[in-house]
Every structure is written in structure tokens, then in C-alpha cells.
Design a protein around this motif. Structure first.
Motif, PDB file in Angstrom:
ATOM      1  N   PRO A 189       0.838  -1.205  -0.059  1.00 43.33           N
ATOM      2  CA  PRO A 189       0.026   0.036   0.083  1.00 43.33           C
ATOM      3  C   PRO A 189       0.813   1.262   0.028  1.00 43.33           C
ATOM      4  CG  PRO A 189      -0.006  -1.277   2.137  1.00 43.33           C
ATOM      5  CD  PRO A 189       0.700  -2.099   1.290  1.00 43.33           C
ATOM      6  N   LEU A 190       0.310   2.254  -0.535  1.00 41.75           N
ATOM      7  CA  LEU A 190       0.970   3.546  -0.827  1.00 41.75           C
ATOM      8  C   LEU A 190       1.480   4.080   0.603  1.00 41.75           C
ATOM      9  CD1 LEU A 190       1.875   5.771  -2.758  1.00 41.75           C
ATOM     10  CD2 LEU A 190      -0.261   6.818  -2.232  1.00 41.75           C
ATOM     11  N   GLU A 191       0.791   3.939   1.584  1.00 41.67           N
ATOM     12  CA  GLU A 191       1.080   4.570   3.124  1.00 41.67           C
ATOM     13  C   GLU A 191       2.429   3.919   3.558  1.00 41.67           C
ATOM     14  OE1 GLU A 191      -1.869   2.889   2.462  1.00 41.67           O
ATOM     15  OE2 GLU A 191      -2.996   4.971   1.726  1.00 41.67           O
ATOM     16  N   ALA A 192       2.380   2.624   3.381  1.00 41.38           N
ATOM     17  CA  ALA A 192       3.658   1.898   3.845  1.00 41.38           C
ATOM     18  C   ALA A 192       4.772   2.084   2.909  1.00 41.38           C
ATOM     19  CB  ALA A 192       3.174   0.154   3.656  1.00 41.38           C
ATOM     20  N   LYS A 193       4.588   2.452   1.634  1.00 41.64           N
ATOM     21  CA  LYS A 193       5.716   2.691   0.766  1.00 41.64           C
ATOM     22  C   LYS A 193       6.245   4.058   1.062  1.00 41.64           C
ATOM     23  CE  LYS A 193       5.464   1.670  -3.533  1.00 41.64           C
ATOM     24  NZ  LYS A 193       4.846   1.379  -4.856  1.00 41.64           N
ATOM     25  N   MET A 194       5.460   4.822   1.329  1.00 38.56           N
ATOM     26  CA  MET A 194       6.138   6.269   1.731  1.00 38.56           C
ATOM     27  C   MET A 194       6.725   6.433   3.153  1.00 38.56           C
ATOM     28  SD  MET A 194       5.098   7.818  -1.130  1.00 38.56           S
ATOM     29  CE  MET A 194       5.510   9.608  -0.476  1.00 38.56           C
ATOM     30  N   ALA A 195       6.556   5.390   4.003  1.00 36.83           N
ATOM     31  CA  ALA A 195       7.093   5.413   5.371  1.00 36.83           C
ATOM     32  C   ALA A 195       8.093   4.659   5.495  1.00 36.83           C
ATOM     33  CB  ALA A 195       5.857   5.044   6.396  1.00 36.83           C
ATOM     34  N   TRP A 196       8.286   3.915   4.448  1.00 37.48           N
ATOM     35  CA  TRP A 196       9.432   2.929   4.533  1.00 37.48           C
ATOM     36  C   TRP A 196      11.028   3.572   4.565  1.00 37.48           C
ATOM     37  CZ3 TRP A 196      13.377   1.009   1.003  1.00 37.48           C
ATOM     38  CH2 TRP A 196      14.086  -0.168   1.246  1.00 37.48           C
ATOM     39  N   LEU A 238      26.800  -4.138 -14.644  1.00 39.37           N
ATOM     40  CA  LEU A 238      25.205  -3.517 -15.022  1.00 39.37           C
ATOM     41  C   LEU A 238      25.125  -2.548 -14.271  1.00 39.37           C
ATOM     42  CD1 LEU A 238      23.593  -7.198 -14.375  1.00 39.37           C
ATOM     43  CD2 LEU A 238      24.137  -6.026 -16.403  1.00 39.37           C
ATOM     44  N   GLU A 239      23.806  -1.695 -14.555  1.00 36.56           N
ATOM     45  CA  GLU A 239      23.568  -0.379 -13.917  1.00 36.56           C
ATOM     46  C   GLU A 239      22.654  -0.729 -12.831  1.00 36.56           C
ATOM     47  OE1 GLU A 239      23.883   3.786 -13.985  1.00 36.56           O
ATOM     48  OE2 GLU A 239      24.384   2.563 -15.761  1.00 36.56           O
ATOM     49  N   VAL A 240      22.860  -0.210 -11.589  1.00 40.02           N
ATOM     50  CA  VAL A 240      21.993  -0.400 -10.448  1.00 40.02           C
ATOM     51  C   VAL A 240      21.438   1.107  -9.948  1.00 40.02           C
ATOM     52  CG1 VAL A 240      21.886  -1.278  -8.219  1.00 40.02           C
ATOM     53  CG2 VAL A 240      23.300  -2.379  -9.859  1.00 40.02           C
ATOM     54  N   ARG A 241      20.219   1.488 -10.143  1.00 40.11           N
ATOM     55  CA  ARG A 241      19.899   2.759  -9.571  1.00 40.11           C
ATOM     56  C   ARG A 241      18.764   2.766  -8.840  1.00 40.11           C
ATOM     57  NH1 ARG A 241      18.202   1.917 -14.527  1.00 40.11           N
ATOM     58  NH2 ARG A 241      16.098   1.948 -14.913  1.00 40.11           N
ATOM     59  N   SER A 242      18.548   3.769  -8.027  1.00 46.06           N
ATOM     60  CA  SER A 242      17.212   3.881  -7.242  1.00 46.06           C
ATOM     61  C   SER A 242      16.151   4.183  -7.956  1.00 46.06           C
ATOM     62  CB  SER A 242      17.336   5.250  -6.157  1.00 46.06           C
ATOM     63  OG  SER A 242      16.402   5.531  -5.746  1.00 46.06           O
ATOM     64  N   GLY A 243      15.022   3.327  -7.652  1.00 49.17           N
ATOM     65  CA  GLY A 243      13.881   3.418  -8.565  1.00 49.17           C
ATOM     66  C   GLY A 243      12.753   4.538  -7.825  1.00 49.17           C
ATOM     67  N   GLY A 244      11.490   3.857  -7.639  1.00 46.63           N
ATOM     68  CA  GLY A 244      10.687   4.538  -6.984  1.00 46.63           C
ATOM     69  C   GLY A 244      10.790   4.499  -5.517  1.00 46.63           C
ATOM     70  N   SER A 245       9.711   4.843  -4.659  1.00 45.40           N
ATOM     71  CA  SER A 245      10.007   5.027  -3.142  1.00 45.40           C
ATOM     72  C   SER A 245      10.494   3.916  -2.513  1.00 45.40           C
ATOM     73  CB  SER A 245       8.599   5.252  -2.484  1.00 45.40           C
ATOM     74  OG  SER A 245       7.458   4.397  -2.848  1.00 45.40           O
ATOM     75  N   PRO A 261      11.622   7.498   3.987  1.00 46.23           N
ATOM     76  CA  PRO A 261      11.597   8.817   3.718  1.00 46.23           C
ATOM     77  C   PRO A 261      12.891   9.474   3.326  1.00 46.23           C
ATOM     78  CG  PRO A 261      11.185   8.635   5.940  1.00 46.23           C
ATOM     79  CD  PRO A 261      11.398   7.067   5.446  1.00 46.23           C
ATOM     80  N   THR A 262      14.087   9.228   3.615  1.00 48.23           N
ATOM     81  CA  THR A 262      15.199  10.238   3.477  1.00 48.23           C
ATOM     82  C   THR A 262      15.842   9.511   2.340  1.00 48.23           C
ATOM     83  OG1 THR A 262      16.490   8.853   4.824  1.00 48.23           O
ATOM     84  CG2 THR A 262      15.460  10.497   6.025  1.00 48.23           C
ATOM     85  N   GLY A 263      15.595   8.020   1.926  1.00 41.21           N
ATOM     86  CA  GLY A 263      16.384   7.345   0.774  1.00 41.21           C
ATOM     87  C   GLY A 263      17.504   6.816   1.107  1.00 41.21           C
ATOM     88  N   GLU A 264      17.576   6.834   2.633  1.00 41.82           N
ATOM     89  CA  GLU A 264      19.070   6.372   3.020  1.00 41.82           C
ATOM     90  C   GLU A 264      18.992   4.732   2.652  1.00 41.82           C
ATOM     91  OE1 GLU A 264      21.727   5.943   7.036  1.00 41.82           O
ATOM     92  OE2 GLU A 264      19.981   7.076   7.051  1.00 41.82           O
ATOM     93  N   LYS A 265      18.030   3.953   3.178  1.00 42.27           N
ATOM     94  CA  LYS A 265      18.179   2.553   2.842  1.00 42.27           C
ATOM     95  C   LYS A 265      18.257   1.984   1.527  1.00 42.27           C
ATOM     96  CE  LYS A 265      14.634   1.623   6.680  1.00 42.27           C
ATOM     97  NZ  LYS A 265      13.200   1.136   6.818  1.00 42.27           N
ATOM     98  N   LYS A 266      17.391   2.848   0.680  1.00 43.58           N
ATOM     99  CA  LYS A 266      17.522   2.596  -0.806  1.00 43.58           C
ATOM    100  C   LYS A 266      18.964   2.716  -1.472  1.00 43.58           C
ATOM    101  CE  LYS A 266      14.672   4.995  -3.224  1.00 43.58           C
ATOM    102  NZ  LYS A 266      13.672   5.545  -3.851  1.00 43.58           N
ATOM    103  N   ASN A 267      19.501   4.033  -1.050  1.00 43.16           N
ATOM    104  CA  ASN A 267      20.893   4.014  -1.573  1.00 43.16           C
ATOM    105  C   ASN A 267      21.969   3.330  -1.142  1.00 43.16           C
ATOM    106  OD1 ASN A 267      19.899   6.399  -3.042  1.00 43.16           O
ATOM    107  ND2 ASN A 267      20.146   7.875  -1.400  1.00 43.16           N
ATOM    108  N   THR A 268      21.742   2.833   0.069  1.00 43.81           N
ATOM    109  CA  THR A 268      22.663   1.949   0.755  1.00 43.81           C
ATOM    110  C   THR A 268      22.886   0.511  -0.095  1.00 43.81           C
ATOM    111  OG1 THR A 268      22.536   3.158   2.969  1.00 43.81           O
ATOM    112  CG2 THR A 268      23.532   0.600   2.898  1.00 43.81           C
ATOM    113  N   LEU A 269      21.483   0.184  -0.358  1.00 45.39           N
ATOM    114  CA  LEU A 269      21.385  -1.262  -0.869  1.00 45.39           C
ATOM    115  C   LEU A 269      21.932  -0.914  -2.530  1.00 45.39           C
ATOM    116  CD1 LEU A 269      20.406  -4.152  -1.412  1.00 45.39           C
ATOM    117  CD2 LEU A 269      17.870  -3.047  -1.726  1.00 45.39           C
TER     118      LEU A 269
END
Length: 257
Positions: free
Chosen positions: A145-152, A173-180, A154-162
Motif C-alpha cells: 500500500p502507498l502509505e507503507a511505501k511512503m513510510a519505509w 550492470l547499472e544499479v539505480r534507485s527507482g521508486g519510493s 523517507p530519506t532514501g538512505e536505505k535504498k541508496n545503501t542497498l
């Protein structure tokens, strides 16, 4: 742009034309067709073709084939390119990853997500998805759900670390941040700037005559490569913001010859 009016307007999909993974509002459908009466209209997203169909194509008002032929669909950041015609959706091209590339990408992203504590034990749907020309990691699952995705993250730190951890594992290969909540893996050099260049080649319209509208034009956002390449961009905050902007823009555009 080389003159005051763009000849092509391109959009991000999620959180620009509609909330993440949801269908466009009827207001947006009307505006997209009104825009297509004057200029070429493109949608470039990390999502797969099915998302384009359910979120946009199937929600457009009835229109003749001549009008919808001005719509360009570029899933997975332009590694796939489709047009609309009286026969439905037709493929211009689709550049898929090899089986070896897919296998290495899937392994790397799963192992690094587990190592970093980012592998969800009870996701909403699949976490990993093979989109042909792109492997996508969705931290909370494809149907979260959108609410859970937005809360996971918010700073993008988890996604950027991964993203950084996975990129170190598969440097070819190219690895990049996608959606939320997502990380996308493609062939190297694939981002939304790649999609814009493909559009320029296919349509003969100069990048200087294009306008891109997106919600993630910040340096860590997946729309930023378009801004960095010099294409004129307009930042929005949600689909309502996009709709308001289009309602002001469309009357200023000359009618198609």
C-alpha cells in the motif's frame, strides 16, 4: 527549448501522473489526450508495460487511432518502447537482459538486501521481479500500500545503501534507485536520459524541443538524469500538481498542423 513551445512532453508515471501503482484520475486522462492533440506525449518509467496498461492506457477516454498514435510508452526507462495504434499496443523495440545477467542481478540484490536487514519477511507480493530488460527489487513487495511505501524510507538512505552494495557486486550492470521502495538493475547506461535520447532518435524531435515533467528531479531521484542532460524540466509534487500545470500549459501550445 529552441522556441517557446515544446514539441514533445514526457512524463514520469508514479507520483507524477498518478499515485504509485494506481490508475490515473479521469481528469488526467482528459488532459493527456488534450495534450496529444498538440504535441507528442511520452511516458518514461522504471515500471513494466503492464503498469502502463492498467494505470494509463486502459483509463484513457475513447479516442481515435490518429490521436493515440501520438502517445509513446517507454517502460523500464526506455529499454522497451511501444506505440499505440488501432491494433492496440505495438512494439518498437525491447532490449532484454541475458539469462546470466538476470541470474547475477537477482542473486546480488537478494543477498545484499538480506545482509543489510532490508529483506521483508512478510511482503505484499513479490519482492523481486524480472521485467525482461530490468530486474526490480521492491522492498515491501509489488503490491504494498502507498502509505507503507511512503513510510519505509523517507530519506532514501536505505535504498541508496542497498543500491551501492549491489552495484559493487555487479559492476557490469547499472544499479539505480527507482521508486519510493525500489532498486532497478539494467544494462549500463540505462536511465531516463537514455529513454529521452531514444525518443529523439525515433521521433526526429530535438532534445531542445522537449519538456520533461517529474516528481524526482533531486540529485538522488530517478528523474534527475533528464535534468542533468540539459532537457528542460518541470518539477511536480503529485498528480494534482501535474494536472494544474497542464491546464495552464495546454492552451499556450499551438495546434498541430
Amino acid at each position: 527549448m529552441s522556441d517557446t513551445s515544446p514539441r514533445l512532453v514526457a512524463f514520469d508515471l508514479d507520483d507524477t501522473l498518478a499515485p504509485s501503482k494506481t490508475a490515473i484520475d479521469p481528469r488526467m486522462g482528459d488532459l493527456l489526450l488534450a495534450l496529444a492533440e498538440r504535441v507528442e506525449v511520452a511516458i518514461i518509467s522504471g515500471g513494466q508495460l503492464q503498469q502502463f496498461k492498467t494505470q494509463v492506457v486502459e483509463r484513457l477516454p475513447q479516442a481515435d487511432a490518429a490521436l493515440v498514435s501520438h502517445l509513446h510508452l517507454m517502460p523500464t526507462c526506455g529499454t522497451q518502447y511501444y506505440r499505440l495504434s488501432e491494433d492496440g499496443i505495438t512494439t518498437v523495440y525491447a532490449h532484454s537482459l541475458t539469462d546470466d545477467e538476470k541470474s547475477r542481478a537477482l542473486t546480488a540484490v537478494r543477498e545484499e538486501a538480506e545482509r543489510l536487514g532490508l529483506w521483508e519477511a512478510e511482503p505484499w507480493g513479490e519482492i523481486l521481479e524480472d521485467r525482461g530488460s530490468q530486474i526490480t527489487f521492491s522492498a515491501l513487495g509489488q503490491s504494498a500500500p502507498l502509505e507503507a511505501k511512503m513510510a519505509w524510507d523517507p530519506t532514501g538512505e536505505k535504498k541508496n545503501t542497498l543500491r551501492e552494495a549491489v552495484a559493487a557486486r555487479i559492476p557490469d550492470l547499472e544499479v539505480r534507485s527507482g521508486g519510493s521502495t525500489s532498486v532497478d538493475i539494467t544494462h549500463r547506461g540505462i536511465d531516463k536520459a537514455y529513454g529521452m535520447r531514444q525518443l529523439a532518435d525515433a521521433t526526429g524531435i530535438s532534445l531542445d524541443d522537449m519538456l520533461f515533467i517529474g516528481d524526482r528531479l533531486d540529485p538522488d531521484g530517478n528523474d534527475y538524469p533528464v535534468l542533468a542532460m540539459g532537457v528542460e524540466c518541470h518539477a511536480v509534487h503529485g498528480w494534482e500538481d501535474t494536472a494544474d500545470y497542464l491546464e495552464a500549459l495546454i492552451p499556450t501550445l499551438p495546434a498541430r498542423d
